[in-house]
Design an enzyme around this catalytic site. Structure first.
Site: not given
Length: 313
Positions: A37-38, A116, A173, A288
């Site tokens: 990948f690198d 959360k 988040e 909510k």
DNA sequence: TAGAGGTGGAATTAGGCCTC
DNA sequence: GAGGCCTAATTCCACCTCTA
């Protein structure tokens, strides 16, 4: 290599890297080694340096970092970033439901629940489909633009492929998964340094680092949970989440619509047992009001919205 | 060591409701 | 309408943990 060949090669390498990124972050699979990948990334960086005219603004090399930010730009939030009121018992949830019912007198309503996660809030601004700003919560009114560090989060689209409004905002988040945090502390131990106390504060500190190349090594991740803007053509929070998914954003797979507060309570009980198996830390559930019009009518206090609340385990 | 982001708790203030 | 009570909202501060 001719310019046209370089253009094709850059596109092919970008597609290849994006494909492996997608596999790794969305399906937790890997078809090539980290070394391979690198190598792909290095080839792309070399080509982009040779032919900068073909470098795309959403190139995967943007995620490698390397930008040194001396001072973060302080930005005013277009929509204030409020925190949520907390509840700790079903009695308090019932009280919240009673306040919602009172605020929406005579109307039927439904709730939208999601876990959360223990991370750092971030506001992402997209202009013409391109990620333009990544702003921390700050004091809720102003935050720091940590865009160079946000771009290192590989699950975030630098450019949204679908047709989107000219300007929109996504909130989410930023976190470190349990696995990445464990690996990070192992590396600290290996070099004889003190380990980090918890994933949330480490993620918070990482977002404010000045060297984005260092941030890229930390493998921050992000769940998005809120879409804001005009001309969005969504009537409920659920539709907004589906819209985010369609646009390629990573949303929490734990969400659920609930028709009553009793269903919300059942949802909380169900995840209390299962949350330990999740790949990241959670500290509760966010509840909510689903209808955006009803959210508007319920409004907010100076600190918290009246249409949402969090339940802490 | 200072500064920043975030959380939680205590104290204070504002507003609604009830009784007289 | 005035006064008292209760609850929600707001403000302030201490604390924790991080990076620079």
């Amino acid at each position: 290599m001719s310019a046209s060949e370089a253009k094709e090669k850059i596109q092919a390498l970008s597609d290849q890297i994006n494909y492996h990124n997608h596999l790794y972050y969305n399906q937790n699979k890997s078809e090539i080694s980290d070394f391979e990948f690198d190598q792909l990334l290095r080839s792309l960086i070399d080509l982009e340096n040779q032919f900068p005219e073909w470098k795309q603004p959403d190139s995967p090399t943007q995620r490698v970092g390397g930008t040194i930010t001396k001072e973060f730009e302080n930005v005013v939030h277009q929509y204030p970033m409020l925190s949520l009121g907390n509840t700790y018992s079903t009695e308090e949830l019932m009280e919240f439901d009673a306040r919602v019912a009172k605020g929406l007198e005579g109307e039927t309503y439904e709730y939208f629940c999601e876990l959360k996660f223990d991370g750092v809030s971030i506001s992402l601004i997209y202009e013409n489909g391109m990620l333009a700003k990544g702003i921390t919560r700050g004091d809720g009114v102003r935050g720091d633009n940590v865009i160079a560090n946000v771009k290192t989060i590989r699950t975030l689209p630098l450019k949204v492929k679908a047709t989107t409004p000219e300007h929109f905002e996504v909130r989410g988040e930023v976190f470190l998964s349990k696995e990445v945090f464990k690996q990070l502390n192992k590396e600290q131990e290996d070099i004889g340094e003190e380990t980090y106390a918890n994933a949330r504060n480490t993620a918070s500190g990482t977002l404010k680092m000045q060297d984005s190349a260092e941030v890229a090594k930390r493998k921050l991740d992000c769940y998005l949970y809120y879409l804001l803007g005009e001309d969005l053509d969504v009537a409920t929070h659920e539709e907004a989440i589906h819209q985010l998914e369609k646009w390629g954003f990573q949303v929490s797979p734990t969400y659920q619509k609930c028709d009553s507060i009793q269903e919300v309570i059942n949802y909380i009980a169900q995840w209390e047992k299962k949350r330990a198996d999740l790949p990241l830390e959670t500290d509760g559930v966010v509840i909510k009001a689903n209808s955006l019009a009803q959210q508007q009518r319920l409004g907010a206090t100076a600190k918290v919205p009246r249409w949402a609340i969090s339940y802490k385990y």
